[in-house]
Write an enzyme that holds these catalytic residues in place. Sequence first.
Site, PDB file in Angstrom:
ATOM      1  N   ASP A   4       0.967  -6.210  -1.118  1.00  0.00           N
ATOM      2  CA  ASP A   4      -0.168  -5.759  -1.923  1.00  0.00           C
ATOM      3  C   ASP A   4       0.438  -5.249  -3.227  1.00  0.00           C
ATOM      4  O   ASP A   4       1.014  -4.167  -3.264  1.00  0.00           O
ATOM      5  CB  ASP A   4      -0.933  -4.653  -1.197  1.00  0.00           C
ATOM      6  CG  ASP A   4      -2.140  -4.167  -1.979  1.00  0.00           C
ATOM      7  OD1 ASP A   4      -2.721  -4.960  -2.745  1.00  0.00           O
ATOM      8  OD2 ASP A   4      -2.507  -2.983  -1.817  1.00  0.00           O
ATOM      9  N   GLU A  12      -1.329 -10.884  -2.446  1.00  0.00           N
ATOM     10  CA  GLU A  12      -2.705 -10.905  -2.915  1.00  0.00           C
ATOM     11  C   GLU A  12      -2.762 -11.357  -4.370  1.00  0.00           C
ATOM     12  O   GLU A  12      -1.943 -10.939  -5.189  1.00  0.00           O
ATOM     13  CB  GLU A  12      -3.332  -9.510  -2.784  1.00  0.00           C
ATOM     14  CG  GLU A  12      -4.819  -9.508  -3.068  1.00  0.00           C
ATOM     15  CD  GLU A  12      -5.448  -8.171  -2.756  1.00  0.00           C
ATOM     16  OE1 GLU A  12      -6.313  -8.141  -1.868  1.00  0.00           O
ATOM     17  OE2 GLU A  12      -5.074  -7.170  -3.401  1.00  0.00           O
ATOM     18  N   ASP A  30      -2.157   1.028   1.015  1.00  0.00           N
ATOM     19  CA  ASP A  30      -1.510  -0.139   0.411  1.00  0.00           C
ATOM     20  C   ASP A  30      -0.699  -0.913   1.462  1.00  0.00           C
ATOM     21  O   ASP A  30      -0.643  -2.139   1.429  1.00  0.00           O
ATOM     22  CB  ASP A  30      -0.592   0.285  -0.743  1.00  0.00           C
ATOM     23  CG  ASP A  30      -1.332   1.110  -1.772  1.00  0.00           C
ATOM     24  OD1 ASP A  30      -1.879   0.532  -2.713  1.00  0.00           O
ATOM     25  OD2 ASP A  30      -1.388   2.347  -1.604  1.00  0.00           O
TER      26      ASP A  30
END
Length: 179
Positions: A7, A67, A140
């Site tokens: 992330d 991502e 996260d």
Amino acid sequence: MVILGIDPGFAIVGFGVLRSEPGRQSLLACGAITTQAGLPLPTRLLQIENDMAQLFDTFHPDAMAVEELFFNNNVTTGIGVAQARGVILTAAERAGVPIFEYSPSEVKLAITGYGRAEKRQMMDMVKRLLNLKSVPKPDDAADAVAIALCHTRSYTSRLQDPNAARPGSGRYAVKHPSK
């Protein structure tokens, strides 16, 4: 197969490392790379690069799922995240790790079956799918674990895609055969 989920961020980079075997995934490690506020951005990016290299050396992932970047209202933060994401992608390329990219809605769809799921639904499913006692922390790291899980759940279907072997044909990068 070992998958490193990322992330991206420049203050906090979440990571999750999964071992994926047919019909079973297990969490090997998760956490966050944090950089100190107030340091110059190049210093923070160098720390991210060094810490990513350490993750690659420690876990030897077969793939990295990351991502895709999308901008909210704060473009300034988005630019910093984009720069950090570039460092993360470069570190994976340098380590020879194939990179797969997923949008937030693809991750939500793969984990919950609904592309607009709420954060708490995502975290609950991560906990359930991996048989964890609690949701990974910080958030996260939990997001990174979800991204890695997304890859385990969609990788086999991507292999069946006739366009999967063509660079630029999907939402992920294809490793060059010469590397």
